[in-house]
Design an enzyme around this catalytic site. Structure first.
Site, PDB file in Angstrom:
ATOM      1  CB  SER A 109      -0.856  -0.015   1.255  1.00  0.00           C
ATOM      2  OG  SER A 109      -1.355   1.268   1.531  1.00  0.00           O
ATOM      3  CB  SER A 110       0.424   4.631  -1.441  1.00  0.00           C
ATOM      4  OG  SER A 110      -0.876   4.894  -0.961  1.00  0.00           O
ATOM      5  CB  CYS A 111      -0.247   3.830   4.149  1.00  0.00           C
ATOM      6  SG  CYS A 111      -0.359   2.093   4.550  1.00  0.00           S
ATOM      7  CE1 TYR A 138      -3.250  -3.186   5.341  1.00  0.00           C
ATOM      8  CE2 TYR A 138      -2.544  -1.176   4.261  1.00  0.00           C
ATOM      9  CZ  TYR A 138      -3.091  -2.433   4.195  1.00  0.00           C
ATOM     10  OH  TYR A 138      -3.472  -2.952   2.977  1.00  0.00           O
ATOM     11  CE  LYS A 142      -0.703  -4.901   3.172  1.00  0.00           C
ATOM     12  NZ  LYS A 142      -0.959  -6.168   2.489  1.00  0.00           N
ATOM     13  CG  HIS A 181     -10.235   2.396   1.855  1.00  0.00           C
ATOM     14  ND1 HIS A 181     -10.320   1.023   1.729  1.00  0.00           N
ATOM     15  CD2 HIS A 181      -9.041   2.644   2.442  1.00  0.00           C
ATOM     16  CE1 HIS A 181      -9.215   0.479   2.224  1.00  0.00           C
ATOM     17  NE2 HIS A 181      -8.421   1.430   2.664  1.00  0.00           N
TER      18      HIS A 181
HETATM   19  O1  GFB Z   1      -9.703   6.318   2.353  1.00  0.00           O
HETATM   20  P1  GFB Z   1      -9.358   6.667   3.740  1.00  0.00           P
HETATM   21  O2  GFB Z   1     -10.191   6.052   4.808  1.00  0.00           O
HETATM   22  O3  GFB Z   1      -7.878   6.311   4.084  1.00  0.00           O
HETATM   23  O4  GFB Z   1      -9.496   8.265   3.934  1.00  0.00           O
HETATM   24  P2  GFB Z   1      -6.397   6.943   3.888  1.00  0.00           P
HETATM   25  C1  GFB Z   1      -8.950   9.165   3.023  1.00  0.00           C
HETATM   26  C2  GFB Z   1      -9.342  10.589   3.395  1.00  0.00           C
HETATM   27  O5  GFB Z   1     -10.745  10.763   3.187  1.00  0.00           O
HETATM   28  C3  GFB Z   1      -9.076  11.000   4.841  1.00  0.00           C
HETATM   29  C4  GFB Z   1     -11.323  11.395   4.300  1.00  0.00           C
HETATM   30  O6  GFB Z   1      -8.618  12.335   4.865  1.00  0.00           O
HETATM   31  C5  GFB Z   1     -10.460  10.916   5.476  1.00  0.00           C
HETATM   32  O7  GFB Z   1     -10.629  11.758   6.607  1.00  0.00           O
HETATM   33  N1  GFB Z   1     -12.738  11.055   4.408  1.00  0.00           N
HETATM   34  C6  GFB Z   1     -13.775  11.941   4.270  1.00  0.00           C
HETATM   35  C7  GFB Z   1     -13.272   9.851   4.669  1.00  0.00           C
HETATM   36  N2  GFB Z   1     -14.938  11.337   4.477  1.00  0.00           N
HETATM   37  C8  GFB Z   1     -14.670  10.026   4.720  1.00  0.00           C
HETATM   38  C9  GFB Z   1     -15.498   8.908   5.017  1.00  0.00           C
HETATM   39  O8  GFB Z   1     -16.723   8.986   5.105  1.00  0.00           O
HETATM   40  N3  GFB Z   1     -14.857   7.708   5.181  1.00  0.00           N
HETATM   41  C10 GFB Z   1     -13.495   7.593   5.096  1.00  0.00           C
HETATM   42  N4  GFB Z   1     -12.949   6.386   5.270  1.00  0.00           N
HETATM   43  N5  GFB Z   1     -12.688   8.651   4.850  1.00  0.00           N
HETATM   44  C11 GFB Z   1      -5.822   4.487   4.245  1.00  0.00           C
HETATM   45  C12 GFB Z   1      -5.004   3.764   5.270  1.00  0.00           C
HETATM   46  O9  GFB Z   1      -5.546   5.803   4.479  1.00  0.00           O
HETATM   47  O10 GFB Z   1      -5.458   4.206   2.926  1.00  0.00           O
HETATM   48  C13 GFB Z   1      -4.811   2.347   4.929  1.00  0.00           C
HETATM   49  O11 GFB Z   1      -5.604   3.942   6.536  1.00  0.00           O
HETATM   50  C14 GFB Z   1      -4.449   2.146   3.480  1.00  0.00           C
HETATM   51  O12 GFB Z   1      -3.823   1.834   5.755  1.00  0.00           O
HETATM   52  C15 GFB Z   1      -5.403   2.886   2.579  1.00  0.00           C
HETATM   53  O13 GFB Z   1      -3.127   2.547   3.226  1.00  0.00           O
HETATM   54  C16 GFB Z   1      -5.076   2.744   1.122  1.00  0.00           C
HETATM   55  O14 GFB Z   1      -6.074   7.180   2.450  1.00  0.00           O
HETATM   56  O15 GFB Z   1      -6.191   8.114   4.785  1.00  0.00           O
END
Ligand code: GFB
Length: 310
Positions: A109-111, A138, A142, A181
């Site tokens: 993952s890119s994280c 995570y 990875k 996500h």
């Molecule tokens: O996709 P996401 O959950 O993960 O959130 P990451 C991306 C951005 O979207 C964050 C915002 O800034 C969230 O605050 N966001 C806005 C939301 N509304 C929402 C919502 O309703 N749900 C969610 N989930 N986000 C993940 C990592 O990071 O990316 C994992 O935690 C993994 O480990 C994955 O690497 C690909 O992009 O921040």
């Protein structure tokens, strides 16, 4: 070149969004696709994983099995995100070594990259700085997976490689409001708000973080391409090369879904890393580029959501 023709290819994690895309993509290769249900192989258990591998004898493996989730799931379940992912990848990678599997691809993952890595992030930024706290558990699992592949290559000459996809979206995604996500979360929120005739939807955080998105079918195609053509230590970024803010993403999703209300921000929720645009140069130099445009991709996923989850 590694030929998949006539080979027994195990897609570990075939029920997940990435694994199922790999199964779809491999159907156009002349190979025998192997899958294991949770009842057949407990991938967190070494004996169970090895027993299944010994009886099914894969020639090659796509390691797409993982505990995954969005920003809140990562923050809420650090133990599972670290332990489950370490166990799954250690059992499968070590098992592949024990059985003399010809080729293995580990998906990360890119994280894995430092929170403030220079953008676009090249592969050599790995381990040059501190991780984003919301997903460091995570990320560490990875990073360990990449290093396991490199270690077995260095010590035993195993042909194990790693691919690091950006934020993926596609059919079969998790649309649960708490653990998903951002892309599926926003699709569902906009859809349900449209049905209710609501005035607004609420998105988490400030909306200013930028994210790069890739359709999972493009990701699967890139993985098959790398499986055939790449054989080296060090991982390869798999992305679209373009990012947008969460607010821009939300506006795009609302347009596609047909929701015309306001966008409200819940500032009690985390933003996560400010930006993680990966450099696409290494993969482009290997003659691969994505085919699915973001707007078209979201439209097809919304259609899938309507037909399967709404
Ligand atoms: O996709 P996401 O959950 O993960 O959130 P990451 C991306 C951005 O979207 C964050 C915002 O800034 C969230 O605050 N966001 C806005 C939301 N509304 C929402 C919502 O309703 N749900 C969610 N989930 N986000 C993940 C990592 O990071 O990316 C994992 O935690 C993994 O480990 C994955 O690497 C690909 O992009 O921040």
């Amino acid at each position: 070149m590694y030929s998949l023709s006539g080979k027994r290819i195990w897609v570990a994690g075939h029920r997940g969004m990435v694994g199922s895309a790999l199964v779809r993509r491999l159907q156009s290769e002349n190979c025998h696709i192997l899958t294991a249900t949770r009842e057949e192989a407990d991938l967190k258990n070494q004996a169970s994983t090895l027993a299944w591998m010994e009886s099914h004898k894969p020639d090659a493996i796509f390691l797409a099995a993982a505990k995954v989730g969005g920003i809140l799931a990562n923050e809420t379940y650090p133990a599972e995100f670290l332990y489950d992912n370490l166990m799954i990848e250690a059992n499968i990678i070590h098992g592949a070594h024990r059985l003399g599997v010809e080729k293995l691809m580990f998906l990360g993952s890119s994280c894995i990259y430092p929170k403030f890595a220079p953008q676009p992030i090249t592969e050599d930024a790995l381990l040059t700085g501190s991780l984003e706290p919301t997903n460091e558990w995570y990320a560490i699992a990875k990073i360990a997976g990449i290093k396991l592949c490199d270690a077995y290559r260095k010590q035993y000459g195993a042909d194990f490689i790693s691919a690091m996809p950006t934020n993926l979206y596609g059919p079969g995604d998790n649309f649960d409001p708490n653990s998903s996500h951002v892309m599926p979360a926003i699709i569902r929120k906009a859809h349900e708000a449209k049905l209710r005739g609501a005035d607004s939807i609420t998105v988490w955080g400030t909306g200013t973080p930028k994210r790069e998105f890739l359709h999972v079918d493009d990701c699967a195609d890139a993985c098959v391409h790398l499986m055939k053509t790449y054989s080296s230590d060090g991982h390869v970024n798999v992305g679209s090369g373009q990012d947008l803010t969460i607010l821009e993403l939300t506006q795009l999703v609302c347009k596609i879904v047909g929701f015309h209300g306001d966008i409200v921000h819940d500032l009690s929720k985390p933003d996560g890393t400010p930006r993680k645009l990966m450099s696409a140069d290494k993969l482009r130099s290997m003659n691969w580029a994505p085919k699915i445009d973001l707007e078209d991709g979201i439209a097809t996923v919304y259609k899938w959501f309507l037909e399967n989850r709404a």
